[in-house]
Design an enzyme around this catalytic site. Structure first.
Site, PDB file in Angstrom:
ATOM      1  N   CYS A  62      45.083  61.598 -56.783  1.00 11.16           N
ATOM      2  CA  CYS A  62      44.824  61.115 -58.134  1.00 11.16           C
ATOM      3  C   CYS A  62      43.574  60.238 -58.193  1.00 11.16           C
ATOM      4  O   CYS A  62      42.870  60.235 -59.205  1.00 11.16           O
ATOM      5  CB  CYS A  62      46.026  60.407 -58.729  1.00 11.16           C
ATOM      6  SG  CYS A  62      46.631  58.996 -57.791  1.00 11.16           S
TER       7      CYS A  62
ATOM      8  N   HIS B 278      49.931  55.555 -59.674  1.00  9.38           N
ATOM      9  CA  HIS B 278      49.129  56.730 -60.005  1.00  9.38           C
ATOM     10  C   HIS B 278      47.865  56.277 -60.722  1.00  9.38           C
ATOM     11  O   HIS B 278      47.924  55.448 -61.625  1.00  9.38           O
ATOM     12  CB  HIS B 278      49.961  57.658 -60.895  1.00  9.38           C
ATOM     13  CG  HIS B 278      49.246  58.856 -61.408  1.00  9.38           C
ATOM     14  ND1 HIS B 278      48.779  59.850 -60.581  1.00  9.38           N
ATOM     15  CD2 HIS B 278      48.920  59.220 -62.674  1.00  9.38           C
ATOM     16  CE1 HIS B 278      48.188  60.782 -61.325  1.00  9.38           C
ATOM     17  NE2 HIS B 278      48.272  60.413 -62.598  1.00  9.38           N
TER      18      HIS B 278
END
Length: 160
Positions: A28, A129
């Site tokens: 990510c 994330h």
């Protein structure tokens, strides 16, 4: 993050052409950087090298996953942005967003809790994330790599 903005495809009254990488492994951070910069500027190998340069003598590198799947920390993101001529500014979420001068901000990379999953199976754990929010042609977009396509947020007030 602040810096000069690269040219993007002109929208001429329609939605602009947006670069959007989709989530793969724990990359990510790679996707967030590339979505922010609107192009494939970074790879896993480049971020691995940056992580190694931050802790060259470490047997176990604290800046990314032991498994080699990504999961890069903020130090790697900041080094990557610096290598492209951008300054990352840490923002404490306890501060009011009304004090942000949005005209001086190139984009946002947020670290948010995200559900863990194995394929279609959702696990009862959360991981962090990296997500990008960026203004393109006057409109802010959520460029989260877990989304199928970018999500329109709107103008400055809608972003706040």
């Amino acid at each position: 993050m602040s810096g000069s903005e690269p040219p993007l495809a002109p929208g001429a009254g329609r939605a602009p052409a947006l670069y959007h990488e989709r989530q793969r492994l724990e990359l990510c951070a790679v996707h967030a950087l590339n979505n922010l910069l609107q192009g494939a500027r970074f790879t896993r190998a480049q971020l691995d090298r940056l992580g190694h340069s931050l802790s060259p003598d470490s047997l176990v590198n604290p800046h990314f996953s032991l498994l080699g799947t990504g999961n890069y920390d903020i130090n790697v993101l900041m080094a990557a942005l610096l290598s492209e001529g951008y300054a990352a500014i840490w923002w404490d979420k306890r501060r009011s967003v009304s004090s942000l001068v949005l005209s001086r901000i190139y984009g946002f990379i947020l670290n948010i809790p995200s559900n863990m999953a194995l394929g279609f199976l959702s696990l009862p754990m959360k991981r962090k994330h990296w997500v990008t929010v960026r203004q393109v042609e006057g409109t802010y977009y959520n460029l989260d790599s877990k989304l199928k396509t970018p999500a329109r947020i709107g103008n400055d007030e809608q972003l706040r």
